[in-house]
Design a protein around this motif. Structure first.
Motif, mmCIF file in Angstrom:
data_model
loop_
_atom_site.group_PDB
_atom_site.id
_atom_site.type_symbol
_atom_site.label_atom_id
_atom_site.label_comp_id
_atom_site.label_asym_id
_atom_site.label_seq_id
_atom_site.Cartn_x
_atom_site.Cartn_y
_atom_site.Cartn_z
ATOM 1 N N ALA A 14 48.317 -10.350 17.416
ATOM 2 C CA ALA A 14 49.184 -9.184 17.495
ATOM 3 C C ALA A 14 48.624 -8.212 18.528
ATOM 4 C CB ALA A 14 49.283 -8.485 16.137
ATOM 5 N N VAL A 15 49.431 -7.231 18.873
ATOM 6 C CA VAL A 15 48.926 -6.057 19.591
ATOM 7 C C VAL A 15 48.451 -5.061 18.528
ATOM 8 C CG1 VAL A 15 49.449 -4.163 21.154
ATOM 9 C CG2 VAL A 15 50.473 -6.425 21.532
ATOM 10 N N TYR A 16 47.236 -4.614 18.678
ATOM 11 C CA TYR A 16 46.631 -3.685 17.718
ATOM 12 C C TYR A 16 46.639 -2.277 18.305
ATOM 13 C CZ TYR A 16 45.125 -7.464 14.698
ATOM 14 O OH TYR A 16 45.111 -8.529 13.835
ATOM 15 N N TYR A 17 47.124 -1.343 17.500
ATOM 16 C CA TYR A 17 47.233 0.051 17.914
ATOM 17 C C TYR A 17 46.403 0.926 16.976
ATOM 18 C CZ TYR A 17 51.520 -1.557 20.244
ATOM 19 O OH TYR A 17 52.433 -2.224 21.018
ATOM 20 N N CYS A 18 45.778 1.965 17.549
ATOM 21 C CA CYS A 18 45.191 2.986 16.697
ATOM 22 C C CYS A 18 46.071 4.230 16.748
ATOM 23 C CB CYS A 18 43.756 3.305 17.086
ATOM 24 S SG CYS A 18 43.474 3.843 18.784
ATOM 25 N N ALA A 19 46.072 4.946 15.643
ATOM 26 C CA ALA A 19 46.907 6.132 15.507
ATOM 27 C C ALA A 19 46.116 7.197 14.761
ATOM 28 C CB ALA A 19 48.189 5.786 14.752
ATOM 29 N N ALA A 20 46.511 8.447 14.977
ATOM 30 C CA ALA A 20 45.787 9.562 14.382
ATOM 31 C C ALA A 20 46.744 10.536 13.718
ATOM 32 C CB ALA A 20 44.973 10.293 15.450
ATOM 33 N N ARG A 21 46.275 11.108 12.620
ATOM 34 C CA ARG A 21 47.042 12.128 11.918
ATOM 35 C C ARG A 21 46.056 13.133 11.334
ATOM 36 N NH1 ARG A 21 51.895 13.022 8.864
ATOM 37 N NH2 ARG A 21 51.416 14.443 7.148
ATOM 38 N N ASP A 42 38.691 15.958 12.132
ATOM 39 C CA ASP A 42 39.729 16.525 11.265
ATOM 40 C C ASP A 42 40.853 15.533 10.993
ATOM 41 O OD1 ASP A 42 39.735 19.968 12.552
ATOM 42 O OD2 ASP A 42 38.475 18.955 11.061
ATOM 43 N N TYR A 43 40.721 14.318 11.560
ATOM 44 C CA TYR A 43 41.829 13.378 11.566
ATOM 45 C C TYR A 43 41.506 12.068 10.862
ATOM 46 C CZ TYR A 43 44.494 16.147 14.918
ATOM 47 O OH TYR A 43 45.223 17.140 15.519
ATOM 48 N N VAL A 44 42.508 11.560 10.133
ATOM 49 C CA VAL A 44 42.496 10.165 9.708
ATOM 50 C C VAL A 44 42.831 9.304 10.921
ATOM 51 C CG1 VAL A 44 43.774 8.434 8.372
ATOM 52 C CG2 VAL A 44 43.128 10.588 7.321
ATOM 53 N N ILE A 45 42.103 8.203 11.073
ATOM 54 C CA ILE A 45 42.406 7.240 12.123
ATOM 55 C C ILE A 45 42.806 5.923 11.465
ATOM 56 C CG2 ILE A 45 41.570 6.010 14.152
ATOM 57 C CD1 ILE A 45 41.702 9.023 14.564
ATOM 58 N N THR A 46 43.895 5.373 11.936
ATOM 59 C CA THR A 46 44.483 4.193 11.311
ATOM 60 C C THR A 46 44.771 3.133 12.361
ATOM 61 O OG1 THR A 46 45.447 5.550 9.572
ATOM 62 C CG2 THR A 46 46.456 3.401 9.926
ATOM 63 N N TRP A 47 44.558 1.893 11.985
ATOM 64 C CA TRP A 47 44.931 0.762 12.831
ATOM 65 C C TRP A 47 46.213 0.135 12.296
ATOM 66 C CZ3 TRP A 47 42.724 -0.577 17.368
ATOM 67 C CH2 TRP A 47 41.434 -0.107 17.650
ATOM 68 N N PHE A 48 47.111 -0.142 13.220
ATOM 69 C CA PHE A 48 48.320 -0.896 12.949
ATOM 70 C C PHE A 48 48.325 -2.109 13.873
ATOM 71 C CE2 PHE A 48 50.844 1.994 10.301
ATOM 72 C CZ PHE A 48 50.190 3.204 10.489
ATOM 73 N N ARG A 49 49.203 -3.054 13.596
ATOM 74 C CA ARG A 49 49.371 -4.191 14.500
ATOM 75 C C ARG A 49 50.830 -4.605 14.526
ATOM 76 N NH1 ARG A 49 46.200 -9.005 11.138
ATOM 77 N NH2 ARG A 49 47.753 -9.246 9.460
ATOM 78 N N GLN A 50 51.191 -5.232 15.635
ATOM 79 C CA GLN A 50 52.568 -5.702 15.786
ATOM 80 C C GLN A 50 52.544 -7.085 16.422
ATOM 81 O OE1 GLN A 50 55.212 -3.016 17.838
ATOM 82 N NE2 GLN A 50 57.010 -4.011 16.939
ATOM 83 N N ALA A 51 52.971 -8.078 15.642
ATOM 84 C CA ALA A 51 53.082 -9.433 16.135
ATOM 85 C C ALA A 51 54.429 -9.620 16.815
ATOM 86 C CB ALA A 51 52.928 -10.414 14.978
ATOM 87 N N PRO A 52 54.539 -10.608 17.711
ATOM 88 C CA PRO A 52 55.817 -10.829 18.403
ATOM 89 C C PRO A 52 56.967 -11.026 17.422
ATOM 90 C CG PRO A 52 54.080 -12.119 19.413
ATOM 91 C CD PRO A 52 53.488 -11.518 18.169
ATOM 92 N N GLY A 53 58.039 -10.267 17.620
ATOM 93 C CA GLY A 53 59.216 -10.397 16.790
ATOM 94 C C GLY A 53 59.118 -9.780 15.415
ATOM 95 N N ARG A 54 58.043 -9.050 15.161
ATOM 96 C CA ARG A 54 57.845 -8.462 13.837
ATOM 97 C C ARG A 54 57.655 -6.955 13.937
ATOM 98 N NH1 ARG A 54 54.060 -11.998 9.985
ATOM 99 N NH2 ARG A 54 55.156 -10.623 8.538
ATOM 100 N N ALA A 55 57.837 -6.298 12.820
ATOM 101 C CA ALA A 55 57.655 -4.850 12.773
ATOM 102 C C ALA A 55 56.157 -4.506 12.815
ATOM 103 C CB ALA A 55 58.280 -4.291 11.502
ATOM 104 N N ARG A 56 55.873 -3.297 13.285
ATOM 105 C CA ARG A 56 54.497 -2.812 13.281
ATOM 106 C C ARG A 56 54.060 -2.604 11.835
ATOM 107 N NH1 ARG A 56 53.053 1.566 17.817
ATOM 108 N NH2 ARG A 56 54.287 -0.018 18.907
ATOM 109 N N GLU A 57 52.841 -3.036 11.512
ATOM 110 C CA GLU A 57 52.380 -2.954 10.135
ATOM 111 C C GLU A 57 50.983 -2.337 10.043
ATOM 112 O OE1 GLU A 57 52.226 -6.951 8.602
ATOM 113 O OE2 GLU A 57 50.460 -7.466 9.775
ATOM 114 N N PHE A 58 50.746 -1.715 8.908
ATOM 115 C CA PHE A 58 49.460 -1.091 8.612
ATOM 116 C C PHE A 58 48.381 -2.156 8.479
ATOM 117 C CE2 PHE A 58 46.468 1.763 6.717
ATOM 118 C CZ PHE A 58 45.859 1.056 5.697
#
Length: 123
Positions: free
Chosen positions: A91-98, A30-46
């Motif tokens: 970067a650090v890669y994160y998964c997220a769900a909505r 039922d969910y969209v799954i999305t990957w984001f990443r965050q490099a050192p000193g930068r904002a998290r990005e899609f």
């Protein structure tokens, strides 16, 4: 709701990695799954998103043609295949769900997050 990202590591430029996002505690398809990443000193990005059915995907311009997202709803897992990696992919890669089927790119649209997995691209 739990999401767990894994598969990160150290890879040379031009190499490949496959990240996994394993989910539990909710109706995964039922969910969209999305990957984001965050490099050192930068904002998290899609980075990339996939609809509940897997039929619709989206990518940031910076990874289009190099990364591929897929999902296995039977295994409650989403994969991010990363090819032709560049140092700027570090970067650090994160998964997220909505819940739902819209591929939001803003981080504040996602209530559920995994802990992140570090990808380092370096020779």
């Amino acid at each position: 709701v739990q999401l767990q990202a894994s598969g990160g590591g150290l890879v040379q430029p031009g190499g490949s990695l496959r990240l996994s996002c394993s989910a539990s505690g909710f109706t995964f398809d039922d969910y969209v799954i999305t990957w984001f990443r965050q490099a050192p000193g930068r904002a998290r990005e899609f980075v990339s998103a996939i609809s509940w059915s897997g039929r619709r995907t989206s990518y940031a311009d910076t990874v289009k043609g190099r990364f591929g997202i897929s999902r296995d709803n039977a295994e409650n897992t989403v994969y991010l295949q990363m090819n032709s990696l560049k140092p700027e992919d570090t970067a650090v890669y994160y998964c997220a769900a909505r819940e739902g089927n819209i591929h939001y790119t803003a981080i504040d649209k996602y209530p559920y997050w995994g802990q992140g997995t570090l990808v380092t691209v370096s020779s």
